[in-house]
Enzyme design. Structure first.
Site, PDB file in Angstrom:
ATOM      1  NE  ARG A  39      44.497  37.257  38.106  1.00 49.29           N
ATOM      2  CZ  ARG A  39      44.568  37.854  39.452  1.00 49.29           C
ATOM      3  NH1 ARG A  39      43.521  37.897  39.937  1.00 49.29           N
ATOM      4  NH2 ARG A  39      45.585  38.454  39.599  1.00 49.29           N
TER       5      ARG A  39
ATOM      6  CG  HIS B 273      33.614  37.087  39.424  1.00 50.22           C
ATOM      7  ND1 HIS B 273      34.672  36.768  40.035  1.00 50.22           N
ATOM      8  CD2 HIS B 273      33.233  38.346  39.676  1.00 50.22           C
ATOM      9  CE1 HIS B 273      35.070  37.621  40.804  1.00 50.22           C
ATOM     10  NE2 HIS B 273      34.265  38.549  40.707  1.00 50.22           N
TER      11      HIS B 273
ATOM     12  NE  ARG C 246      42.761  40.926  37.680  1.00 50.43           N
ATOM     13  CZ  ARG C 246      43.400  41.633  38.666  1.00 50.43           C
ATOM     14  NH1 ARG C 246      44.870  41.809  38.859  1.00 50.43           N
ATOM     15  NH2 ARG C 246      42.816  42.116  39.927  1.00 50.43           N
TER      16      ARG C 246
ATOM     17  CG  ASN D 250      33.499  43.274  36.747  1.00 50.57           C
ATOM     18  OD1 ASN D 250      33.928  42.161  36.368  1.00 50.57           O
ATOM     19  ND2 ASN D 250      34.491  43.978  37.275  1.00 50.57           N
TER      20      ASN D 250
ATOM     21  CD  GLU E 256      34.468  51.660  39.910  1.00 46.84           C
ATOM     22  OE1 GLU E 256      34.833  51.473  38.603  1.00 46.84           O
ATOM     23  OE2 GLU E 256      34.512  50.517  40.688  1.00 46.84           O
TER      24      GLU E 256
ATOM     25  CB  THR F  48      41.197  45.794  41.965  1.00 46.74           C
ATOM     26  OG1 THR F  48      40.522  45.388  40.733  1.00 46.74           O
ATOM     27  CG2 THR F  48      41.775  47.223  41.864  1.00 46.74           C
TER      28      THR F  48
ATOM     29  CG  HIS G 132      40.646  44.224  35.617  1.00 43.86           C
ATOM     30  ND1 HIS G 132      40.783  44.393  36.920  1.00 43.86           N
ATOM     31  CD2 HIS G 132      41.691  44.971  34.885  1.00 43.86           C
ATOM     32  CE1 HIS G 132      42.322  44.785  37.159  1.00 43.86           C
ATOM     33  NE2 HIS G 132      42.490  44.910  35.754  1.00 43.86           N
TER      34      HIS G 132
ATOM     35  CG  HIS H  65      36.370  46.274  44.644  1.00 42.12           C
ATOM     36  ND1 HIS H  65      36.147  45.106  45.619  1.00 42.12           N
ATOM     37  CD2 HIS H  65      37.272  46.179  44.270  1.00 42.12           C
ATOM     38  CE1 HIS H  65      37.051  44.672  45.210  1.00 42.12           C
ATOM     39  NE2 HIS H  65      37.791  45.050  44.182  1.00 42.12           N
TER      40      HIS H  65
ATOM     41  CD  GLU I 102      36.987  47.190  36.497  1.00 47.58           C
ATOM     42  OE1 GLU I 102      37.871  46.440  37.031  1.00 47.58           O
ATOM     43  OE2 GLU I 102      35.939  47.549  37.111  1.00 47.58           O
TER      44      GLU I 102
HETATM   45  N1  PXP Z   1      35.231  48.179  40.318  1.00 49.10           N
HETATM   46  C1  PXP Z   1      36.533  47.730  40.431  1.00 49.10           C
HETATM   47  C2  PXP Z   1      37.665  48.726  39.663  1.00 49.10           C
HETATM   48  C3  PXP Z   1      36.976  46.379  40.648  1.00 49.10           C
HETATM   49  O1  PXP Z   1      38.244  46.046  40.267  1.00 49.10           O
HETATM   50  C4  PXP Z   1      35.922  45.391  40.704  1.00 49.10           C
HETATM   51  C5  PXP Z   1      36.252  43.963  40.999  1.00 49.10           C
HETATM   52  O2  PXP Z   1      36.807  43.704  39.732  1.00 49.10           O
HETATM   53  C6  PXP Z   1      34.511  46.072  40.783  1.00 49.10           C
HETATM   54  C7  PXP Z   1      34.302  47.227  40.609  1.00 49.10           C
HETATM   55  C8  PXP Z   1      33.395  45.076  41.146  1.00 49.10           C
HETATM   56  O3  PXP Z   1      33.695  44.603  42.546  1.00 49.10           O
HETATM   57  P1  PXP Z   1      32.481  43.415  42.922  1.00 49.10           P
HETATM   58  O4  PXP Z   1      33.138  42.019  42.052  1.00 49.10           O
HETATM   59  O5  PXP Z   1      33.194  43.053  44.283  1.00 49.10           O
HETATM   60  O6  PXP Z   1      31.408  43.786  42.806  1.00 49.10           O
END
Ligand code: PXP
Length: 243
Positions: free
Chosen positions: A49, A10, A45, A7, A151, A101, A43, A189, A70
């Site tokens: 953001r 960030h 949004r 992901n 997931e 999330t 994701h 997550h 996502e």
């Molecule tokens: N899966 C989903 C559905 C999420 O919303 C996120 C966070 O954006 C992640 C996975 C990844 O989580 P993390 O950034 O804590 O590894």
């Protein structure tokens, strides 16, 4: 072989902190793939953001692995997914003022709202995944919402250290049940380089979606080199003599 989708939200969060063109998540995706990832997750949004439509469209055109989008189960997001055609859509809940999330999508409670969106995602030929909690009822319900994949939300497992062994059992039970029902089972997550170990023992889990811990590590691994690069530029200028 188990899959890792990284992901890269960030990277976009950092870009948006200064509203500069860098760091570019599209550049990051290229490096993530070079590192051996099996997929890129973003994701998009509602408030844009971090990731925006430009990122999503360029990622679709450039990445060689699997693009996992996502998104909230809304008409606006559905139209974007139909146009961009990611390989996977993961339906997630979304609250405007949340930091990240906060929990799984309650597909039981939101069944009527989600169903037409899920139907259209499938019609567009996109693999459909649901981000859900460890609850058999949720798994049974996604089956009737055309799911190919779940997931499992591992956030509580990664935060509630005292109850970790209890929670991992729930993850295992949910993973086993979903796998028996023919669903692909991914986890995501809060997963980091240490807490992933017990999840790796669950054979039904075939993929991971990981963001924060990888990006946080990348900053630390790359910082020394970044400083050296700047220091070299300054040193090479050689205009003022140091006394
Ligand atoms: N899966 C989903 C559905 C999420 O919303 C996120 C966070 O954006 C992640 C996975 C990844 O989580 P993390 O950034 O804590 O590894």
């Amino acid at each position: 072989m188990r899959k890792l989708s990284v992901n890269i939200d960030h990277i976009a969060t950092l870009r948006q902190a200064r509203k500069e063109p860098v760091p570019d998540p599209v550049h990051a995706a290229f490096l993530v793939e070079l590192g051996g990832a099996d997929g890129i997750t973003v994701h998009l949004r509602t408030d844009r953001r971090h990731i925006n439509e430009r990122d999503l469209e360029l990622l679709r055109k450039t990445i060689k692995t699997e693009l996992n989008l996502e998104m909230a189960a809304t008409k606006e997001m559905l139209e974007i997914a139909q146009r961009v055609k990611p390989d996977v859509v993961t339906l997630v809940p979304e609250r405007p003022d949340e930091l990240t999330t906060e929990g799984g999508l309650d597909v039981v409670k939101n069944y009527q709202r989600i169903k037409p969106i899920a139907e259209q995602v499938k019609k567009a030929g996109i693999r459909l995944s649901f981000f859900i909690e460890t609850d058999i009822k949720q798994v049974q319900t996604v089956k009737s919402l055309y799911a190919d994949q779940i997931e499992i939300n591992t956030n509580q497992y990664t935060k509630d250290i005292k109850n970790q062994s209890k929670i991992i059992k729930k993850i295992e039970k949910t993973a086993r049940y979903a796998h028996q029902k023919g669903l692909l089972v991914h986890c995501g997550h809060g997963i980091d380089y240490w807490n992933i170990q017990p999840i790796l023992q669950i054979s039904e889990v075939s993929g991971f979606s990981i963001g924060f811990s990888i990006i946080a590590r990348a900053v630390m691994i790359g910082l020394k080199q970044a400083v050296q690069d700047m220091k070299n530029i300054i040193r090479e200028s050689n205009i003022t003599e140091e006394k």
